[in-house]
Design an enzyme around this catalytic site. Structure first.
Site, PDB file in Angstrom:
ATOM      1  N   LYS A   1     125.334 -76.545  39.953  1.00 23.23           N
ATOM      2  CA  LYS A   1     125.884 -76.656  38.593  1.00 23.23           C
ATOM      3  C   LYS A   1     127.217 -75.923  38.485  1.00 23.23           C
ATOM      4  O   LYS A   1     127.304 -74.727  38.759  1.00 23.23           O
ATOM      5  CB  LYS A   1     124.904 -76.034  37.598  1.00 23.23           C
TER       6      LYS A   1
ATOM      7  N   ASP B   1     117.569 -88.806  31.381  1.00 21.34           N
ATOM      8  CA  ASP B   1     116.556 -87.925  31.964  1.00 21.34           C
ATOM      9  C   ASP B   1     115.625 -87.514  30.817  1.00 21.34           C
ATOM     10  O   ASP B   1     116.059 -86.846  29.877  1.00 21.34           O
ATOM     11  CB  ASP B   1     117.272 -86.708  32.572  1.00 21.34           C
TER      12      ASP B   1
ATOM     13  N   ASP C   1     110.705 -89.369  35.843  1.00 21.57           N
ATOM     14  CA  ASP C   1     111.065 -89.049  34.459  1.00 21.57           C
ATOM     15  C   ASP C   1     112.443 -89.589  34.086  1.00 21.57           C
ATOM     16  O   ASP C   1     113.087 -89.069  33.180  1.00 21.57           O
ATOM     17  CB  ASP C   1     111.019 -87.534  34.237  1.00 21.57           C
TER      18      ASP C   1
HETATM   19  P1  GTP Z   1     110.398 -79.437  34.393  1.00 16.88           P
HETATM   20  O1  GTP Z   1     109.280 -78.484  34.727  1.00 16.88           O
HETATM   21  O2  GTP Z   1     110.530 -79.610  32.918  1.00 16.88           O
HETATM   22  O3  GTP Z   1     111.696 -79.150  35.063  1.00 16.88           O
HETATM   23  O4  GTP Z   1     109.962 -80.915  34.880  1.00 16.88           O
HETATM   24  P2  GTP Z   1     109.381 -81.389  36.290  1.00 16.88           P
HETATM   25  O5  GTP Z   1     108.231 -80.534  36.682  1.00 16.88           O
HETATM   26  O6  GTP Z   1     109.085 -82.849  36.174  1.00 16.88           O
HETATM   27  O7  GTP Z   1     110.546 -81.122  37.326  1.00 16.88           O
HETATM   28  P3  GTP Z   1     111.796 -82.043  37.652  1.00 16.88           P
HETATM   29  O8  GTP Z   1     112.264 -82.717  36.406  1.00 16.88           O
HETATM   30  O9  GTP Z   1     112.775 -81.259  38.407  1.00 16.88           O
HETATM   31  O10 GTP Z   1     111.144 -83.091  38.656  1.00 16.88           O
HETATM   32  C1  GTP Z   1     111.803 -84.259  39.054  1.00 16.88           C
HETATM   33  C2  GTP Z   1     110.746 -85.272  39.468  1.00 16.88           C
HETATM   34  O11 GTP Z   1     110.004 -84.782  40.585  1.00 16.88           O
HETATM   35  C3  GTP Z   1     109.710 -85.531  38.383  1.00 16.88           C
HETATM   36  O12 GTP Z   1     109.407 -86.904  38.422  1.00 16.88           O
HETATM   37  C4  GTP Z   1     108.524 -84.686  38.780  1.00 16.88           C
HETATM   38  O13 GTP Z   1     107.290 -85.278  38.386  1.00 16.88           O
HETATM   39  C5  GTP Z   1     108.635 -84.666  40.290  1.00 16.88           C
HETATM   40  N1  GTP Z   1     108.165 -83.414  40.883  1.00 16.88           N
HETATM   41  C6  GTP Z   1     108.691 -82.161  40.712  1.00 16.88           C
HETATM   42  N2  GTP Z   1     108.027 -81.265  41.429  1.00 16.88           N
HETATM   43  C7  GTP Z   1     107.044 -81.941  42.093  1.00 16.88           C
HETATM   44  C8  GTP Z   1     105.998 -81.544  43.010  1.00 16.88           C
HETATM   45  O14 GTP Z   1     105.821 -80.366  43.368  1.00 16.88           O
HETATM   46  N3  GTP Z   1     105.178 -82.541  43.473  1.00 16.88           N
HETATM   47  C9  GTP Z   1     105.325 -83.849  43.102  1.00 16.88           C
HETATM   48  N4  GTP Z   1     104.473 -84.757  43.589  1.00 16.88           N
HETATM   49  N5  GTP Z   1     106.288 -84.244  42.233  1.00 16.88           N
HETATM   50  C10 GTP Z   1     107.136 -83.300  41.737  1.00 16.88           C
END
Ligand code: GTP
Length: 360
Positions: free
Chosen positions: A162, A223, A111
């Protein structure tokens, strides 16, 4: 050649309702699923083998990208039975990697929109002999982020949560979501349970004396976790502020996909994207916004910095600023929606039901 893991399994809760039907990396930015830009940039940097670590709505990735050959890539997909977090997801795809134990493996959060020099990150990693190298970016207000201070050689000295007070803001460098791992370290992450790479793996490696190297690259970085950021990123891709080889052609400061219909006197500016089969009515003004496929903006509507979901409708003369309209939702005529308003998928706002008076 370098191979990469892309983390695309998050639930994208901050981006709801855009992520109700679509995982965040598949939400269109500048006319194509956002992930396309990341894959194209990785390919341009010499990456040929990519493993997608999927979880939430995992089934939509492969039908779209297939074996990756359209992008010149060899793509593989691994789906978690239960979400494993960022570190667990990395560990879970280890068996698909082809690199030897000391070779570098790139890892990207799915992302982040950035102009990062990917080759430079890999060179930093190999030149310094690091175990893990991290892309760091500088932000004006680091309070919302984990901080990553480094010494004069760029070696990471701490991972700080943070910061709450001014004294705790010891650096403006933050983890920008792109890493190079020595492959053997991926194998050392515990398997079969959730692991956070940011909160567990990195601090643990540092405590064990591993060499973590930071590379500050202050190029474009965003982001795309929130609707406001996502819309901004899409517009920046169209405007050429954010680099991607995958923007499907633009015309000035807007991108209109071929099957969209735009009234001759409608005004599209500021990186606005109009998706396939979307319709923009007479006299409508759309600025810095993304209108997804099949959505309709009726005559005289004014839409600014907003995201209009697939098949959604914005009624005549409605004014939207910083709003998010979920897929299939319908905003009646003469409404006024302001920053932060999110209309859930398939809901209907009647005509004239939301107004702000200037003397309120
Ligand atoms: P929020 O729920 O809005 O915080 O977004 P998010 O679920 O994408 O979490 P975050 O932005 O912290 O994740 C950072 C990156 O890791 C993103 O590209 C997510 O797709 C990926 N990610 C987060 N959790 C997982 C998981 O449990 N499995 C996998 N495969 N990818 C994950």
């Amino acid at each position: 050649m370098t191979e990469a893991i892309l983390l695309v399994g998050g639930k994208g809760t901050r981006l709801r309702p855009l992520t109700v039907n679509t995982p965040k990396p598949m939400v269109p930015a500048a006319g194509v699923p956002f992930l396309t830009h990341q894959l194209a940039r990785a390919r341009a940097a010499g990456v040929t083998h990519v493993v997608l670590a999927t979880s939430y709505l995992a089934e939509v990735f492969e039908p779209h990208f297939g074996d990756g050959s359209d992008l010149g890539l060899d793509l593989e997909y691994v789906t978690e039975d239960e979400p494993l977090g960022t570190g667990g997801a990395i560990r879970n795809v280890a068996s698909r990697l082809r690199s030897g134990p000391d070779e570098p493996v790139l890892i990207f959060n799915g992302d982040i929109l950035t102009g990062l020099d990917i080759r430079a990150l890999v060179s930093t990693h190999t030149d310094t002999g690091a175990d893990v190298s991290l892309h760091l970016t500088r932000v004006e207000d680091p309070r919302a982020y984990g901080l990553v201070p480094t010494d004069s050689t760029g070696r990471v000295t701490a991972f700080l949560e943070k910061p709450q007070t001014p004294e705790e803001i010891v650096t403006d460098q933050i983890n920008a979501g792109a890493y190079v791992f020595r492959r053997a370290l991926i194998d050392s992450i515990p398997a079969g349970r959730p692991v956070s790479v940011e909160r567990e793996t990195f601090p643990g490696l540092l405590a064990e004396g591993a060499h973590l190297q930071g590379m500050v690259d202050s190029t474009y970085w965003l982001d795309l976790g929130t609707p406001q950021a996502f819309v901004r990123g899409s517009a920046d891709l169209v405007l050429g502020r954010a680099p991607s080889p995958a923007v499907p052609g633009r015309c000035g400061d807007r991108l209109v996909l071929p099957t969209a219909r735009v009234a001759p006197d409608a005004k599209l500016t500021g990186g606005t994207v109009v998706g396939e089969d979307a319709v923009i009515g007479e006299g409508a003004r759309v600025t810095g916004s993304t209108v997804l496929s099949g959505a309709v903006i009726e005559a005289g509507a004014v839409v600014t910095d907003s995201m209009i979901g697939a098949g959604a409708r914005v009624g005549a003369r409605s004014v939207l600023t910083g709003a998010v309209i979920g897929d299939g939702a319908s905003v009646g005529a003469d409404n006024e929606l302001r920053a932060g308003v999110r209309v859930w998928c398939n809901t209907t706002l009647p005509d004239g039901c939301v107004r702000f008076s200037s003397d309120m």
